[in-house]
Design a protein around this motif. Structure first.
Motif, mmCIF file in Angstrom:
data_model
loop_
_atom_site.group_PDB
_atom_site.id
_atom_site.type_symbol
_atom_site.label_atom_id
_atom_site.label_comp_id
_atom_site.label_asym_id
_atom_site.label_seq_id
_atom_site.Cartn_x
_atom_site.Cartn_y
_atom_site.Cartn_z
ATOM 1 N N ALA A 23 0.852 -1.188 0.000
ATOM 2 C CA ALA A 23 0.000 0.000 0.000
ATOM 3 C C ALA A 23 0.894 1.246 0.000
ATOM 4 N N LEU A 24 0.655 2.175 -0.910
ATOM 5 C CA LEU A 24 1.396 3.443 -0.933
ATOM 6 C C LEU A 24 0.875 4.316 0.204
ATOM 7 N N SER A 25 1.772 5.050 0.874
ATOM 8 C CA SER A 25 1.308 5.780 2.060
ATOM 9 C C SER A 25 0.932 7.227 1.743
ATOM 10 N N TRP A 26 -0.081 7.702 2.451
ATOM 11 C CA TRP A 26 -0.640 9.039 2.251
ATOM 12 C C TRP A 26 -0.814 9.730 3.583
ATOM 13 N N ARG A 27 -0.850 11.061 3.536
ATOM 14 C CA ARG A 27 -1.368 11.835 4.652
ATOM 15 C C ARG A 27 -2.822 12.164 4.353
ATOM 16 N N THR A 28 -3.608 12.276 5.408
ATOM 17 C CA THR A 28 -4.992 12.700 5.234
ATOM 18 C C THR A 28 -5.255 13.915 6.110
ATOM 19 N N LEU A 29 -6.408 14.520 5.955
ATOM 20 C CA LEU A 29 -6.795 15.655 6.795
ATOM 21 C C LEU A 29 -8.131 15.360 7.437
ATOM 22 N N ASP A 30 -8.320 15.838 8.653
ATOM 23 C CA ASP A 30 -9.636 15.809 9.296
ATOM 24 C C ASP A 30 -10.105 17.253 9.397
ATOM 25 N N PHE A 31 -11.385 17.464 9.146
ATOM 26 C CA PHE A 31 -11.934 18.820 9.179
ATOM 27 C C PHE A 31 -13.035 18.908 10.232
ATOM 28 N N GLU A 32 -12.982 19.952 11.027
ATOM 29 C CA GLU A 32 -14.064 20.223 11.982
ATOM 30 C C GLU A 32 -14.711 21.531 11.590
ATOM 31 N N GLN A 33 -15.948 21.443 11.143
ATOM 32 C CA GLN A 33 -16.650 22.633 10.656
ATOM 33 C C GLN A 33 -17.588 23.168 11.724
ATOM 34 N N GLU A 34 -17.686 24.493 11.787
ATOM 35 C CA GLU A 34 -18.537 25.110 12.785
ATOM 36 C C GLU A 34 -19.191 26.371 12.199
ATOM 37 N N VAL A 35 -20.485 26.561 12.495
ATOM 38 C CA VAL A 35 -21.154 27.814 12.135
ATOM 39 C C VAL A 35 -21.138 28.694 13.381
ATOM 40 N N LEU A 36 -20.630 29.893 13.256
ATOM 41 C CA LEU A 36 -20.532 30.784 14.418
ATOM 42 C C LEU A 36 -21.464 31.985 14.240
ATOM 43 N N ASN A 37 -22.006 32.452 15.349
ATOM 44 C CA ASN A 37 -22.880 33.633 15.292
ATOM 45 C C ASN A 37 -22.069 34.917 15.428
ATOM 46 N N VAL A 38 -21.045 35.035 14.606
ATOM 47 C CA VAL A 38 -20.291 36.291 14.518
ATOM 48 C C VAL A 38 -20.143 36.609 13.039
ATOM 49 N N GLY A 39 -20.065 37.875 12.722
ATOM 50 C CA GLY A 39 -19.987 38.273 11.319
ATOM 51 C C GLY A 39 -18.642 37.928 10.706
ATOM 52 N N ASP A 40 -17.606 38.056 11.526
ATOM 53 C CA ASP A 40 -16.261 37.838 10.998
ATOM 54 C C ASP A 40 -15.411 37.260 12.112
ATOM 55 N N PHE A 41 -14.954 36.030 11.940
ATOM 56 C CA PHE A 41 -14.218 35.331 13.000
ATOM 57 C C PHE A 41 -12.749 35.733 13.032
ATOM 58 N N GLN A 42 -12.082 35.771 11.848
ATOM 59 C CA GLN A 42 -10.636 35.988 11.854
ATOM 60 C C GLN A 42 -10.158 37.012 10.837
ATOM 61 N N GLY A 43 -11.071 37.609 10.077
ATOM 62 C CA GLY A 43 -10.692 38.706 9.191
ATOM 63 C C GLY A 43 -9.942 38.305 7.932
ATOM 64 N N THR A 44 -9.771 37.003 7.726
ATOM 65 C CA THR A 44 -9.033 36.527 6.549
ATOM 66 C C THR A 44 -9.418 35.075 6.293
ATOM 67 N N SER A 45 -9.080 34.557 5.098
ATOM 68 C CA SER A 45 -9.567 33.215 4.747
ATOM 69 C C SER A 45 -8.780 32.089 5.418
ATOM 70 N N VAL A 46 -7.469 32.243 5.572
ATOM 71 C CA VAL A 46 -6.686 31.155 6.178
ATOM 72 C C VAL A 46 -5.732 31.697 7.234
ATOM 73 N N MET A 47 -5.842 31.145 8.443
ATOM 74 C CA MET A 47 -4.915 31.464 9.534
ATOM 75 C C MET A 47 -4.204 30.165 9.921
ATOM 76 N N ASN A 48 -2.875 30.167 9.819
ATOM 77 C CA ASN A 48 -2.096 29.000 10.245
ATOM 78 C C ASN A 48 -1.832 29.057 11.748
ATOM 79 N N TYR A 49 -1.640 27.879 12.332
ATOM 80 C CA TYR A 49 -1.287 27.767 13.754
ATOM 81 C C TYR A 49 -0.029 26.906 13.864
ATOM 82 N N PRO A 50 1.157 27.526 13.907
ATOM 83 C CA PRO A 50 2.400 26.764 13.856
ATOM 84 C C PRO A 50 2.883 26.244 15.204
ATOM 85 N N ASP A 51 2.166 26.514 16.296
ATOM 86 C CA ASP A 51 2.682 26.112 17.611
ATOM 87 C C ASP A 51 2.110 24.760 18.055
ATOM 88 N N MET A 52 2.884 24.028 18.838
ATOM 89 C CA MET A 52 2.510 22.690 19.298
ATOM 90 C C MET A 52 1.304 22.676 20.231
#
Ligand code: FAD
Ligand code: NA
Length: 378
Positions: A251-280
Motif C-alpha cells: 500500500a502506498l502511504s498518504w497523509r490525510t486531513l480531518d476537518f471540523e466545521q462550525e457555524v458561528l454567530n459572529v460576522g467575521d471570526f478571523q478577518g481573513t480566509s486562512v490562519m495558520n497555527y504553527p505552535d505545538m
C-alpha cells in the motif's frame, strides 16, 4: 459506449469533456455521491456560504492553454490568496517575508540586512551534511525562524515528533526578502465566480457524457467494474493505483486531513480566509473561514454568521481519504513496480493524483489530462 472514465475529478472530467466534444460516447463513474473529486464544494445549509468539502481550493496557473480551457466553463473572481499565522499570540504574514522577519526581530532591516542575518543564523549547520529535519531546517533559514514558523508546523502536519522527522521532507523553505505576501506567483489566479460545483457541472453537461454516481469500480455487483470492462473498451482510471492492483506491491502511504466545521454567530471570526497555527499547543494546523474567499458576495451572505473549518493532519489508513503522498523510499519502489504493472494493462490509462501517486494542483491535473487526450487518446 466508447470510453469509460473512472473518477470524476478534474482529470477525469477533462478527459470526458474532450472526448465528448470529439463525438465519443463517454461514461464517467464515481464512487462518491457527487462529481468533482476533491474540488467539490457546496453551500453550508444554514448560512449558504460556499464550503470546500475536501479542503480549501485556490485556482492558480501560468499555463495559457489551461487558463483558456478552464475559462470555457467558468469566469474567475479577482481573489488573491494571502495567508497569516498566529505564533505565540502574535499574527505574522506568510510566507515568511521581510514583514514577518522585521516583526519577529522587532527591527527595520533592509532586504540585504535581513539576508545577511538569516545567512549568519543558518551557518549553524550545513544543509548538505545536516543529520535530520531540525538541522536541515536550521541550515536553511536559521534557528529562530525555523523554530517559530516551520519546525512545529511541519511536525504537526506529519503528526511526528520533530526529532524523528527526516531531513528529506524539506529541500527548501520559502523566505522572501520583500514585503510581497501574495501566496501564489502564477500569472492567473482566482476563484470560480459561481462556485466549483457550477464549474464542474458545466464540464460534465454534454449529451455524450453519462455520469453514474455511487459506483465503485471494484464492486463486481456493478456492471461497469474492472473485470467486466478492462480489455473491452478504453478506460481512463483516476483512482488509487495500488488499489487497482489489489495492493500486490504494497500500500502506498498518504497523509490525510480531518476537518471540523462550525457555524458561528459572529460576522467575521478571523478577518481573513486562512490562519495558520504553527505552535505545538494548538492541535490543528489552520483555520479556514470561507466567506473571505468571496468578498464580492458580502451582500448575499448573511452578515452575522460565518463558517469556519479547523484542519488537522495525520497519516492515512486505508479507510481514510488519501490527500498528500508521503513518498518514502518504500513508496517510490512500490510506485515503480505499479508503473510496470500499469504498462501491461491493455488500453487502461492511469491519470490524476491518485492514479499516478503525485500531488497535483488543479491546473496540473487539467494540463496533464489535456496532454493525455491530445497525445494518446484523441
Ligand atoms: P480527484 O479530485 O481526487 O478525483 C478522483 C476521483 O476518483 C474522486 O472523485 C474519487 O471518488 C474517484 N474514485 C477513486 N476511486 C474510485 C473507484 N474505485 N471507483 C470510482 N471512483 C473512484 N489544487 C489547487 O490547484 N489549489 C488548491 O488550493 C488545492 N488545494 C488542495 C487541498 C487539498 C486538501 C487537497 C487534497 C488537494 C488540493 N488541491 C488543490 C488539488 C486538487 O484537489 C487536485 O488537483 C484535483 O483533485 C486533482 O483531480 P484528480 O481528478 O486527479 O483527483
Ligand atoms: Na490548498
Amino acid at each position: 459506449m466508447d470510453l469509460l472514465v473512472v473518477g470524476s475529478g478534474f482529470f477525469g472530467l477533462t478527459i470526458a469533456e474532450r472526448a465528448a466534444e470529439a463525438g465519443r460516447k463517454v461514461t464517467v463513474i464515481d464512487r462518491r455521491h457527487h462529481i468533482g473529486g476533491n474540488a467539490y464544494s457546496e453551500a453550508e445549509p444554514e448560512t449558504g456560504i460556499e464550503v470546500h468539502r475536501y479542503g480549501a481550493h485556490l485556482f492558480h496557473t501560468s499555463n495559457a492553454t489551461v487558463w483558456e480551457y478552464v475559462n470555457r466553463f467558468t469566469s474567475f473572481t479577482n481573489y488573491v490568496h494571502r495567508v497569516y499565522t498566529t505564533h505565540k499570540g502574535t499574527v505574522f504574514p506568510m510566507p515568511v517575508n521581510l514583514g514577518t522577519i522585521n516583526q519577529f526581530f522587532q527591527s527595520a532591516y533592509t532586504p540585504d540586512q535581513a539576508r545577511a542575518l538569516v545567512k549568519e543564523q543558518a551557518g549553524e549547520f550545513d544543509a548538505k551534511t545536516a543529520a535530520n529535519f531540525e538541522e536541515k531546517g536550521i541550515a536553511l533559514v536559521g534557528r529562530p525562524l525555523f523554530e517559530a514558523f516551520f519546525r512545529d508546523y511541519t511536525a504537526k502536519q506529519w503528526q511526528t515528533d520533530p526529532h524523528k522527522l527526516s531531513g528529506d521532507i524539506i529541500s527548501r523553505l520559502p523566505v522572501r526578502y520583500t514585503y510581497d505576501n501574495r501566496y501564489f506567483n502564477d500569472t492567473w489566479e482566482g476563484l470560480p465566480i459561481d462556485g466549483y460545483t457550477a464549474w464542474i457541472e458545466r464540464m460534465a453537461d454534454h449529451p455524450n457524457i453519462d455520469v453514474k454516481l455511487d459506483v465503485d469500480y471494484f464492486d463486481e455487483a456493478q456492471p461497469l467494474n474492472k473485470k467486466a470492462t478492462v480489455g473491452q473498451l478504453p478506460v481512463v482510471y483516476t483512482g488509487p493505483v495500488d488499489r487497482y492492483f489489489d495492493y500486490t506491491e504494497g500500500a502506498l502511504s498518504w497523509r490525510t486531513l480531518d476537518f471540523e466545521q462550525e457555524v458561528l454567530n459572529v460576522g467575521d471570526f478571523q478577518g481573513t480566509s486562512v490562519m495558520n497555527y504553527p505552535d505545538m499547543d494548538v492541535p490543528y494546523t489552520r483555520i479556514h473561514e470561507f466567506k473571505h474567499f468571496h468578498p464580492e458576495r458580502k451582500d448575499i451572505y448573511e452578515s452575522d454568521k460565518t463558517v469556519i473549518m479547523r484542519e488537522f493532519s495525520r497519516f492515512a489508513t486505508r479507510e481514510d481519504e488519501p490527500y498528500y503522498p508521503v513518498n518514502t523510499p518504500t513508496d517510490r519502489e512500490g510506485l515503480l513496480a505499479y508503473r510496470e504493472l500499469a504498462k501491461g494493462e491493455k488500453d487502461v490509462h492511469f491519470g490524476g493524483r491518485l492514479g499516478t501517486y503525485q500531488y497535483l494542483d488543479m491546473h496540473m491535473a487539467i494540463g496533464s489530462a489535456l496532454s493525455l487526450w491530445n497525445n494518446t487518446l484523441s
